[in-house]
Design a protein around this motif. Structure first.
Motif, PDB file in Angstrom:
ATOM      1  N   ALA A  76      -0.773   1.605   1.689  1.00 27.96           N
ATOM      2  CA  ALA A  76      -0.777   0.907  -0.039  1.00 27.96           C
ATOM      3  C   ALA A  76       0.373   0.704  -0.528  1.00 27.96           C
ATOM      4  N   ASP A  77       0.659   0.872   0.301  1.00 24.79           N
ATOM      5  CA  ASP A  77       2.218  -0.577  -0.375  1.00 24.79           C
ATOM      6  C   ASP A  77       0.998  -1.916  -0.711  1.00 24.79           C
ATOM      7  N   THR A  78       0.910  -2.132   0.065  1.00 23.20           N
ATOM      8  CA  THR A  78       0.142  -3.694   0.142  1.00 23.20           C
ATOM      9  C   THR A  78      -0.480  -3.867  -0.609  1.00 23.20           C
ATOM     10  N   LYS A  79      -1.923  -3.171  -0.689  1.00 28.29           N
ATOM     11  CA  LYS A  79      -2.821  -2.926  -1.999  1.00 28.29           C
ATOM     12  C   LYS A  79      -2.361  -2.628  -3.241  1.00 28.29           C
ATOM     13  N   LEU A  80      -0.388  -2.022  -3.553  1.00 28.38           N
ATOM     14  CA  LEU A  80       0.086  -1.989  -4.946  1.00 28.38           C
ATOM     15  C   LEU A  80       0.288  -3.381  -5.214  1.00 28.38           C
ATOM     16  N   VAL A  81       1.178  -3.948  -4.019  1.00 31.00           N
ATOM     17  CA  VAL A  81       1.418  -5.398  -4.624  1.00 31.00           C
ATOM     18  C   VAL A  81       0.594  -6.636  -4.853  1.00 31.00           C
ATOM     19  N   GLU A  82      -0.925  -6.416  -4.463  1.00 36.36           N
ATOM     20  CA  GLU A  82      -1.916  -6.869  -4.552  1.00 36.36           C
ATOM     21  C   GLU A  82      -2.004  -6.748  -5.903  1.00 36.36           C
ATOM     22  N   ALA A  83      -2.259  -5.449  -6.589  1.00 39.38           N
ATOM     23  CA  ALA A  83      -2.487  -4.954  -7.704  1.00 39.38           C
ATOM     24  C   ALA A  83      -1.849  -5.477  -8.574  1.00 39.38           C
ATOM     25  N   LYS A  84      -0.483  -5.294  -8.511  1.00 38.94           N
ATOM     26  CA  LYS A  84       0.609  -5.676  -9.082  1.00 38.94           C
ATOM     27  C   LYS A  84       0.583  -7.640  -9.619  1.00 38.94           C
ATOM     28  N   ARG A  85      -0.637  -8.428  -8.750  1.00 40.70           N
ATOM     29  CA  ARG A  85       0.251  -9.844  -8.446  1.00 40.70           C
ATOM     30  C   ARG A  85      -1.408 -10.147  -9.542  1.00 40.70           C
ATOM     31  N   THR A 119       0.016   6.943  -6.260  1.00 39.56           N
ATOM     32  CA  THR A 119      -0.560   6.933  -8.241  1.00 39.56           C
ATOM     33  C   THR A 119       0.039   5.882  -8.448  1.00 39.56           C
ATOM     34  N   LYS A 120       0.818   5.062  -7.566  1.00 43.12           N
ATOM     35  CA  LYS A 120       1.497   4.230  -7.893  1.00 43.12           C
ATOM     36  C   LYS A 120      -0.111   2.462  -8.531  1.00 43.12           C
ATOM     37  N   LEU A 121      -1.196   2.957  -6.886  1.00 43.26           N
ATOM     38  CA  LEU A 121      -1.466   2.008  -7.332  1.00 43.26           C
ATOM     39  C   LEU A 121      -2.873   2.293  -7.996  1.00 43.26           C
ATOM     40  N   VAL A 122      -3.104   3.652  -8.154  1.00 44.56           N
ATOM     41  CA  VAL A 122      -3.877   4.147  -9.542  1.00 44.56           C
ATOM     42  C   VAL A 122      -3.035   3.797 -10.210  1.00 44.56           C
ATOM     43  N   GLU A 123      -2.284   3.919 -11.334  1.00 46.39           N
ATOM     44  CA  GLU A 123      -1.068   2.778 -12.510  1.00 46.39           C
ATOM     45  C   GLU A 123      -1.889   1.127 -12.624  1.00 46.39           C
ATOM     46  N   ALA A 124      -1.480   1.453 -11.712  1.00 45.99           N
ATOM     47  CA  ALA A 124      -2.012  -0.710 -11.212  1.00 45.99           C
ATOM     48  C   ALA A 124      -3.122  -0.554 -11.961  1.00 45.99           C
ATOM     49  N   LYS A 125      -3.482  -0.100 -11.285  1.00 46.40           N
ATOM     50  CA  LYS A 125      -5.686  -0.656 -11.723  1.00 46.40           C
ATOM     51  C   LYS A 125      -5.788   0.125 -12.309  1.00 46.40           C
ATOM     52  N   ARG A 126      -5.834   1.205 -13.434  1.00 45.56           N
ATOM     53  CA  ARG A 126      -5.657   1.411 -14.756  1.00 45.56           C
ATOM     54  C   ARG A 126      -5.056   0.182 -15.709  1.00 45.56           C
ATOM     55  N   GLN A 127      -3.865  -0.298 -15.359  1.00 46.26           N
ATOM     56  CA  GLN A 127      -3.558  -1.088 -15.874  1.00 46.26           C
ATOM     57  C   GLN A 127      -4.179  -2.216 -16.272  1.00 46.26           C
ATOM     58  N   LEU A 128      -4.796  -2.994 -14.854  1.00 44.38           N
ATOM     59  CA  LEU A 128      -5.231  -3.548 -14.392  1.00 44.38           C
ATOM     60  C   LEU A 128      -6.931  -4.038 -15.193  1.00 44.38           C
ATOM     61  N   ASP A 129      -7.208  -2.892 -15.610  1.00 42.93           N
ATOM     62  CA  ASP A 129      -8.462  -2.696 -16.264  1.00 42.93           C
ATOM     63  C   ASP A 129      -8.285  -3.323 -17.516  1.00 42.93           C
ATOM     64  N   ALA A 130      -7.460  -2.316 -17.831  1.00 46.67           N
ATOM     65  CA  ALA A 130      -7.076  -2.496 -19.738  1.00 46.67           C
ATOM     66  C   ALA A 130      -6.712  -3.610 -19.615  1.00 46.67           C
TER      67      ALA A 130
END
Lengths: 328, 328
Positions: free
Chosen positions: A27-36, B29-40
């Motif tokens: 999950a952490d790895t995915k999160l880092v990727e998403a932030k990037r 949760t963070k990941l889901v939020e990050a994905k939402r922001q990314l889509d926006a």
């Protein structure tokens, strides 16, 4: 027996911990990727935004400048298109007579614009003379025309009049080329009308002048017998044509002039078209030089006729001596 | 004793599992939020991109259209600005004489544009006559001027000449207003030069005409004694001014005309400025009506001078009878 159960529980827990820990790592790895990706996306959007704003700003500027140029404050302008251009013997401004008909041997040809039918000239040959309305295209201040909203910038109200030795007159009280609208008016003799071309005699108009209009000279309304002008103007009339007594052309110079007439190169075609014999051509040279067409500012004495430059001296007793001639 | 250790281990494990599970939940949760922001962010960037592309496209179109209008295929145009407009007694085209100086009592005033200094006129009063170069602004086909690239569309090569009863001539062999460049040329008498205004006499120019230039009439080059024109033109010269024998104005009509002179309203100010006494004004009316200025297409006989419309009949024996007059 009880101990075994507990050990089993412990093992199961350890397994659970391991898998949970792995899931958290993933999950952490995915999160880092998403932030990037999010950061990258934000940067791209920013640059798109700058681009859009820049383009839209320029667009607004164009639009507003368009509106300005079509608003009511813009001066009333008549965009006039020449009916053609004059091929005249007077290649340069210097040497061009200050009045028409002073050089009867002068020849010029007007060819109508392609889209103006030859029929427009039908009947003009029944008139001895025509008015020629043209643009003073050699004016160095002609670009004023192209900024009409500043049309009168640098417009001189008064101009020096040669015959008033330095005296000045209002520009609209003269025929000076440097006028609010740089339009010229000259009368010329009708020599020949043929198809879409008309051959003129005695025109005091510089070669290449854009012609706005020609009109038949109608004596009963254009020739005003009772018209009067200031005395210095009348003087000009009587003096100018006899400004110089004689034009001397030695035999070698005569041959030189005739060779120039025969030559091709600049002005050649029109020279041969308008002067059938070399004598006609030499006659033109004599008439022009006799006029003493030296301008006040002129350094060397020379004149260019149909692309032939003729240099001359002024001898004592107001006689002209031709010094040389060359094509171009 | 051994069992207690195992239980302790189990509890510790459960705690670890709980915290790990919570950590994983938070990460998810963070990941889901990050994905939402990314889509926006992706949607916003897309719209910015569309905006930028639209703006830049329009900009290119503007630029290219600008280039076209400055390329070499565009015809040579001289954007001429009037030096002023003429206030003339001839309010309408119909009734305006076909030649200048036929109506000596005719008065017109030219006021120079604000940005042209009065000094430009200095010395003009020394001349008896001036040339007036103007735009035929009443031409219904004037909009041709505004589409210069189609300047010759609908240009008639030949025009009917009144005196040739229906005969036609090339337009450039006539003084017809409907010419390739709708420029008029008329001579007028210099009555008064005052500040930035000049009062003219005998001008055959319609009220409101844009004046491009005025030039002094220089007899020795403008009055061509040897000039000749076709016989039908000379006929026109001799006939026109005596076209009608007499102009009859009954006393009641005389009073009516003088009342119209005194009236304000259209043309009032200029009428009073140019005609000091009612007799001068009536004199103008007589001169104009004597000319038989009826155009071929004219239905009712009337003429409008300085905003006063005068109706008349043609009696037998070529006599004019004034029928009525009103302002406007």
């Amino acid at each position: 027996m009880q101990a075994n159960v507990l050990v089993g529980g412990l093992i199961a827990c350890s397994v659970a911990i391991l898998s949970l820990w792995q899931q958290r790592r993933r999950a952490d790895t995915k999160l880092v990727e998403a932030k990037r990706q999010l950061d990258a996306e934000r940067r791209n959007r920013a640059s798109e935004r700058t681009g859009r704003i820049r383009a839209e700003k320029k667009l607004r500027e164009r639009e507003s400048s368009k509106e300005e140029s079509s608003d009511s404050n813009v001066p009333e302008i008549y965009p006039l298109q020449p009916i053609g251009h004059l091929q005249s013997c007077f290649t340069k401004r210097s040497g061009t007579p200050r009045q028409p008909l002073l050089v009867p041997a002068a020849r010029a040809r007007l060819l109508l614009r392609q889209d103006i039918p030859a029929g427009c000239l039908e009947g003009l040959e029944q008139y001895s003379h025509v008015w020629v309305i043209f643009v003073f295209h050699c004016n160095t201040d002609l670009q004023r025309l192209w900024s009409p909203d500043h049309a009168s910038d640098g417009l001189k109200a008064k101009v020096q009049v040669p015959r008033l030795n330095g005296g000045r007159m209002g520009v609209l009280a003269t025929r000076s080329p440097h006028r609010p609208s740089p339009i010229g008016l000259s009368v010329a003799e009708v020599i020949e009308v043929k198809g879409r071309s008309i051959t003129l005699g005695g025109a005091d108009i510089v070669d290449g002048s854009p012609i706005l209009d020609i009109k038949p000279y109608v004596p009963f309304c254009d020739s005003v017998s009772q018209a009067s002008a200031p005395s210095w103007v009348s003087d000009e009339a009587s003096d100018d044509p006899i400004a110089l007594k004689d034009v001397q052309i030695r035999d070698d110079m005569l041959a030189r002039l005739e060779a120039c007439w025969a030559a091709s190169g600049p002005g050649g075609a029109i020279r041969h078209a308008l002067y059938k014999h070399p004598e006609d051509w030499v006659g033109l040279v004599r008439q022009v030089l006799r006029l003493d067409i030296r301008s006040l500012h002129q350094r060397k004495y020379s004149v260019t006729l149909h692309g032939v430059t003729i240099s001359y001296d002024i001898l004592p007793e107001r006689t002209v001596l031709v010094r040389g001639a060359y094509v171009g």
